[in-house]
Write an enzyme that holds these catalytic residues in place. Structure first.
Site, PDB file in Angstrom:
ATOM      1  N   ASP A   1       8.348 -16.895   0.854  1.00 23.41           N
ATOM      2  CA  ASP A   1       9.392 -17.924   0.920  1.00 23.41           C
ATOM      3  C   ASP A   1       9.424 -18.738  -0.375  1.00 23.41           C
ATOM      4  O   ASP A   1      10.485 -19.116  -0.855  1.00 23.41           O
ATOM      5  CB  ASP A   1       9.137 -18.863   2.104  1.00 23.41           C
TER       6      ASP A   1
ATOM      7  N   GLU B   1       0.865  -1.183   0.000  1.00 20.40           N
ATOM      8  CA  GLU B   1       0.000   0.000   0.000  1.00 20.40           C
ATOM      9  C   GLU B   1       0.901   1.233   0.000  1.00 20.40           C
ATOM     10  O   GLU B   1       2.098   1.126   0.290  1.00 20.40           O
ATOM     11  CB  GLU B   1      -0.900   0.000   1.239  1.00 20.40           C
TER      12      GLU B   1
ATOM     13  N   THR C   1      13.057  -5.127  -0.452  1.00 20.84           N
ATOM     14  CA  THR C   1      14.264  -4.491  -1.010  1.00 20.84           C
ATOM     15  C   THR C   1      15.486  -5.267  -0.529  1.00 20.84           C
ATOM     16  O   THR C   1      15.419  -6.021   0.446  1.00 20.84           O
ATOM     17  CB  THR C   1      14.400  -3.045  -0.511  1.00 20.84           C
TER      18      THR C   1
ATOM     19  N   GLU D   1       9.551  -7.374  -3.852  1.00 19.92           N
ATOM     20  CA  GLU D   1       9.494  -8.525  -2.946  1.00 19.92           C
ATOM     21  C   GLU D   1      10.524  -8.433  -1.834  1.00 19.92           C
ATOM     22  O   GLU D   1      11.226  -9.376  -1.506  1.00 19.92           O
ATOM     23  CB  GLU D   1       9.600  -9.846  -3.704  1.00 19.92           C
TER      24      GLU D   1
END
Lengths: 383, 408, 279
Positions: free
Chosen positions: A239, A126, A365, A363
């Site tokens: 993961d 967001e 930094t 996904e």
């Protein structure tokens, strides 16, 4: 290097490479320029059965694993990082359903996603909740048999083009991260709209949009797992998917190296091909070695996940961080080797460099990845 | 039937390895004394083509070719004369037939034999005369409504029957879409040898047999083929390889009419319609000049520029695969491996880079002109005349100049 | 409906290079592929299979390693593969090859359509397809660029007018477009028949992963000369009417002169050079 791939994985590699070479390469520059969603390529990937390679056979897939997905993503990225991310982001949106969906949810969604009839997206970010997932503001309020969603997700890959979204929203704000829940939302649901398409530096074939929820009513059956599981769903999904981002980076790096080697052999200066100069040779050698090291890390990590190792967080963070840093370095060097041509859009080198940058950012930094690695290290030492 | 290496003669010199077009020979250490190297043939790859036999300076390769003939060996001496299948379309004999008649006269002269044309169709009076003027000593004619247009089965039946009856020693046919289909069937029915798409035909002066030379592997190699034990010896021949004979109105010839009916004319296929697509009057296979466009044409509208040049030259318009795949021009114009093979007098390649798949379709052209903006384009390696430059500037200028000079 | 697709394994010709010193072919490391024209035949076979629920069988004659092209065809959607392989077939010319293939096709049994590529990229003869049809005594249409309609069902006189039957075309028929030098012809042909196809007929698909997995598991049928009814005198080198007596490499074409200068200058020179060759 021989990574002892299974026959199925070799087939995936061969098939994805063929599609990349024959179908994606010729259109990569076109989509980079137009920023259109590459539906024609998505159809080809669907017909080739590539969307289902990590989905169990009973739901229409071929029961491969994360490594299979990495191999496909790497090969596709070698031709175009943008098109590859459309593919990989669908897997990202599919994982929560595969991992946490009940039998009905799996039966309802997975066959279409495995066949590529529909593609998926995943929404957590967001405007004020990027790396800090606990700051999510979008909320879902239970009303009888429904949940009513309000709020906004942004920077969502495949946003607007995917038909199925898994989104992480707050069902109980008082509980912070433990108040988040995962829902499946289908495109076309009243109250579910999309914001403007972002213009990006790289991976421009992929679409990035806001998901806007305005009193969006979804059946309670769309809740994945239980209320409050949103954060766990996210972590487990990442993961699984993080090696995929690493594989994307790896493919981009490999594609840039391919371009650089080819150019170095053809380009004549001072009466010789520039590949005969040691300065160039050493650059190429370093690029190739870094890529191979990244590949070893990515494949090993993917294998760990596939055999069911626990606590792969550190290893997958290492793979993602290392492969994406390598991609940035290698693609920058590829532009350098191509010299002035490397800087021009008529040649493919600069696109690889633009596409590479995002892999250090999304996904998690690379700074967040380093946090994960360091925290885990310290934890291990404390034992 | 076998091929073998005579170990006592083989020195492991590698000459045969280089001669083998199928990569079937390797040099290895000899087994046992005396020590040394020897050639070994991989029988799974070997095609028994025999290319290695003459290449070996030590006569160490033995290729046994038993002469097996079932039944009575046909008396080869009974077969006399050179025949040309006179392909006609819409009642018009095709130009390739006149090219074949010229070659047939040469072959017949070496054999001391006659040249005949075989013409199947309907209302062919003028064409029969023309065939005689162009070199036929005899014309075998079968005229009936059912033969007006080419049909595989009746044409095959009749040609087989005529050959059985008149026993020519050589039958030639154009390597056209009709010729290649028809003659393949005829050769199977007659159990005789057929060599496709020949570019060279000669008579072996001693054995008086037909030496047929043809390209293979897209023109990368040439093979000479014979069919010494079977008659007739049959070949299809490429367009534009041999010059057309000129009409000599003083020539006289014999017309032999044959009638066929009933079962000979039955066809399990039926021609419903003929659609001519190529707008220009010149078709690619028969054109003396071809103006061809590739990726460098940059769009379908620009083919008009090529058509202008083609019109000034009386040329056909060709295209590379890149242009066809981009839908700039129909597939029927495509030259190259997956399109047509052409060998015109002049081939003008405009904006064609010259991928190998294109080159194999046009490199037997007599003169190749290449116009391309990329000086490193491979097309220049085969071009007789190369021009590095902007084709949108050069072609209109060329068209204008040709119009002036040729006064067209 | 039964469809048979005949294919050939060929070296990737674009990779065949000439060694400039010895003037010989360099074939080492050259990949073997499905004859490019046969890819269109396979695709057409698979499309007919999908449309009619037909069974599609692919057959090739060649060395044991030609099994690879059969598996590739299966990965593209073909049901079964048959490999015709025997030392007795080595050295077969087009007559002997079409004879052996037709004998194998007879053994397969009833079929409606045989589809072949227009020619093979190594031999370029375009003779084997029509040759097979002659051996089987079925009609053939070569250079097909489109199947307009195909009706594999026998005894459906309601669909077909009397006219076609009286002209020899039966009720089970195919209507196809056959490419010619100037355009195309529309031909109706009775089934069973053989067609050879050109590139324009379709765009071959890529294999699918599930297809590749099926192809890997597929059992390829191997037939030797003794498995089919052939006279050994009619196959192989000894049974071939033609013999290759010489193979040589043509002198490679060399580039000529580059014309340089201002456009008008170049154009004037070129017109001068070409003028005498224009008929």
């Amino acid at each position: 290097m021989d990574y002892l791939l299974t026959d199925e994985q070799k087939m995936i590699q061969e098939l994805a490479r063929k599609i990349a070479e024959e179908k994606i390469k010729p259109v990569a520059a076109k989509y980079d320029q137009s920023e259109e969603f590459p539906w024609e390529i998505m159809e080809i990937l669907a017909k080739a059965d590539l969307f289902g390679i990590f989905v169990p056979q009973e739901y229409g897939g071929t029961s491969g694993g994360v490594l299979d997905l990495c191999i496909a993503t790497e090969e596709l990225s070698r031709a175009c990082g943008g098109i590859a991310v459309c593919y990989a982001a669908s897997a990202l949106g599919t994982f929560p359903i595969m991992l946490f969906g009940n039998e009905e949810q799996k039966k309802k969604y997975l066959p279409d996603l495995a066949s590529g009839k529909k593609i998926a997206g995943f929404g957590i970010t967001e405007p004020e909740a990027g790396s800090d997932a606990s700051a999510i503001k979008t909320a879902a309020k239970r009303e009888g048999d429904y949940y009513v969603l309000n709020g906004l997700k942004h920077f969502i890959t495949n946003g607007g083009d995917a038909q199925i979204y898994t989104v992480i929203v707050m069902t109980d704000k008082t509980k912070g991260a433990r108040g988040a829940s995962a829902f499946v939302v289908e495109k076309g649901t009243p109250g579910f709209t999309f914001g403007k398409k972002e213009e990006k530096l790289g991976i421009r074939a992929s679409s990035t949009r806001e998901l806007i929820f305005t009193d969006c009513k979804i059946p309670k059956e769309n809740l994945l797992s239980k209320e409050g599981m949103g954060f766990i769903v996210t972590m487990k999904t990442f993961d699984m998917s993080r090696p995929g981002v690493a594989a994307q980076a790896l493919g981009i790096a490999q594609g840039a190296l391919d371009v650089a080697v080819k150019y170095a052999k053809e380009r004549q200066q001072f009466g010789k091909s520039i590949s005969s100069f040691q300065g160039i040779q050493w650059m190429l050698a370093d690029m190739a070695t870094q890529i191979e090291a990244a590949r070893a890390l990515v494949y090993s990590c993917a294998r760990e996940i596939d055999v069911g190792c626990k606590d792969v967080g550190k290893d997958s963070a290492m793979a993602k961080m290392f492969a994406s840093d390598v991609a940035m370095k290698v693609t920058t060097d590829a532009v350098q080797i191509l010299g002035g041509y490397g800087y021009m859009k008529d040649y493919p080198a600069e696109k690889y460099m633009r596409d590479a940058k995002i892999t250090q950012i999304y996904e998690g930094t690379n700074q967040i990845q380093r946090n994960i690695i360091a925290l885990q290290l310290i934890k291990e030492m404390a034992k | 039937m076998a091929i073998k290496i005579l170990l006592e003669k083989c020195t492991g010199c590698t000459l045969c390895v280089k001669a083998c077009p199928f990569d079937a020979i390797r040099i290895m250490d000899k087994e046992g004394p005396p020590a040394g190297r020897q050639a070994v043939i991989d029988l799974n790859k070997c095609n028994l083509c025999g290319a290695c036999v003459p290449a070996c300076k030590f006569k160490a390769i033995l290729l046994e070719k038993p002469q097996v003939l079932t039944g009575a060996k046909p008396d080869l001496k009974d077969y006399k004369g050179v025949w040309v299948f006179a392909e006609q379309k819409k009642g018009k004999v095709q130009p390739v037939v006149y090219e074949l008649l010229g070659k047939a006269r040469e072959l017949a002269a070496s054999l001391g034999a006659d040249v005949s044309a075989v013409l199947l169709g309907e209302y062919l009076e003028e064409e029969i005369q023309e065939l005689i003027w162009r070199g036929a000593d005899k014309v075998y004619v079968v005229e009936t409504r059912e033969l007006a247009n080419f049909q595989d089965e009746p044409y095959t039946n009749i040609l087989v029957e005529l050959i059985k009856k008149y026993k020519p020693e050589i039958v030639l046919c154009g390597a056209t879409s009709i010729g290649r289909s028809l003659i393949s069937r005829v050769a199977v029915k007659l159990r005789v040898g057929l060599t496709a798409d020949c570019t060279g035909l000669d008579i072996d002066p001693e054995r008086k047999i037909l030496l047929q030379t043809r390209p293979a592997f897209g023109g990368n190699i040439m093979a000479t083929i014979i069919s010494p034990n079977y008659r007739p010896q049959m070949a299809t021949v490429r367009h534009k390889v041999f010059p057309e004979t000129q009409s000599d109105m003083k020539r006289k010839g014999k017309i032999i009419r044959e009638n066929f009916d009933g079962p000979f004319l039955v066809s399990r296929s039926k021609l419903l319609d003929i659609v001519d697509e190529i707008e220009s009057t010149v078709n690619l296979a028969e054109a003396d000049i071809i103006v061809s466009g590739g990726r460098g044409m940059a769009g379908p509208e620009n083919f008009k520029i090529l058509e202008g040049l083609a019109k000034a030259l009386g040329a056909a318009v060709g295209a590379s695969r890149a242009a066809v795949d981009s839908d700039w021009i129909p597939y029927s114009h495509q030259v190259g491996q997956t399109g047509r093979t052409v060998s015109p007098k002049i081939y003008i390649a405009c904006g064609i880079s010259g991928q190998i798949q294109h080159l194999v379709g046009m490199q037997s052209s007599k003169i190749i002109v290449a116009i391309n903006k990329d000086p490193d384009a491979p097309i220049f390696k085969v071009a007789t005349y190369g021009i590095v430059g902007d084709l949108f500037e050069i072609i209109p200028a060329l068209t204008k100049k040709f119009k002036e000079v040729l006064k067209r | 409906m039964n469809i048979i697709v005949c294919i050939k394994q060929v070296p990737e010709t674009t990779e065949v290079k000439i060694n400039p010193e010895t003037n010989t072919l360099i074939r080492e490391g050259v990949k073997s592929i499905i004859n490019p024209f046969d890819a269109y035949a396979i695709e057409e076979g698979v499309r007919l299979k999908e449309k009619f629920g037909a069974k599609a069988t692919v057959i090739t004659m060649g060395p044991p390693q030609a099994e690879a092209v059969l598996r590739e065809a299966i990965s593209l959607g073909i049901d079964d593969g048959i490999l015709l392989s025997d030392r007795a077939f080595a050295g077969s010319d087009t007559w002997a090859t079409s004879y052996a293939l037709s004998a194998a096709i007879k053994k397969i049994g009833a079929f409606d359509l045989i589809v072949c590529g227009k020619q093979a990229s190594d031999g370029d003869t375009a003779q084997v397809g029509p040759g097979i049809s002659a051996h089987l005594d079925i009609p053939a249409v070569t250079y097909v660029k489109k199947i307009e309609e195909i009706n594999p069902v026998r005894n459906t006189k309601a669909i077909i007018g009397e006219d076609k039957i009286s002209n020899g075309v039966k009720d089970n028929f195919a209507r196809v477009e056959r490419m010619t030098e100037a355009g195309y012809e529309i031909i109706e042909v009775s089934l069973p028949a053989l067609i050879t196809v050109v590139k324009e007929i379709n765009t071959p698909r890529l294999p699918s992963l599930k297809g590749m997995m099926r192809a890997k598991q597929a059992k390829i049928i191997h037939w030797k000369a003794s498995d089919i009814e052939v006279e050994l005198n009619f196959v192989g080198l000894a049974g071939s009417p033609t013999q290759v007596v010489k193979i040589f490499t043509p002198a490679p074409r060399v580039g000529g002169q580059m014309l340089k200068g201002e456009t008008q200058e170049i154009v004037d020179r070129l017109v001068g050079l070409l003028k005498s060759d224009i008929p």
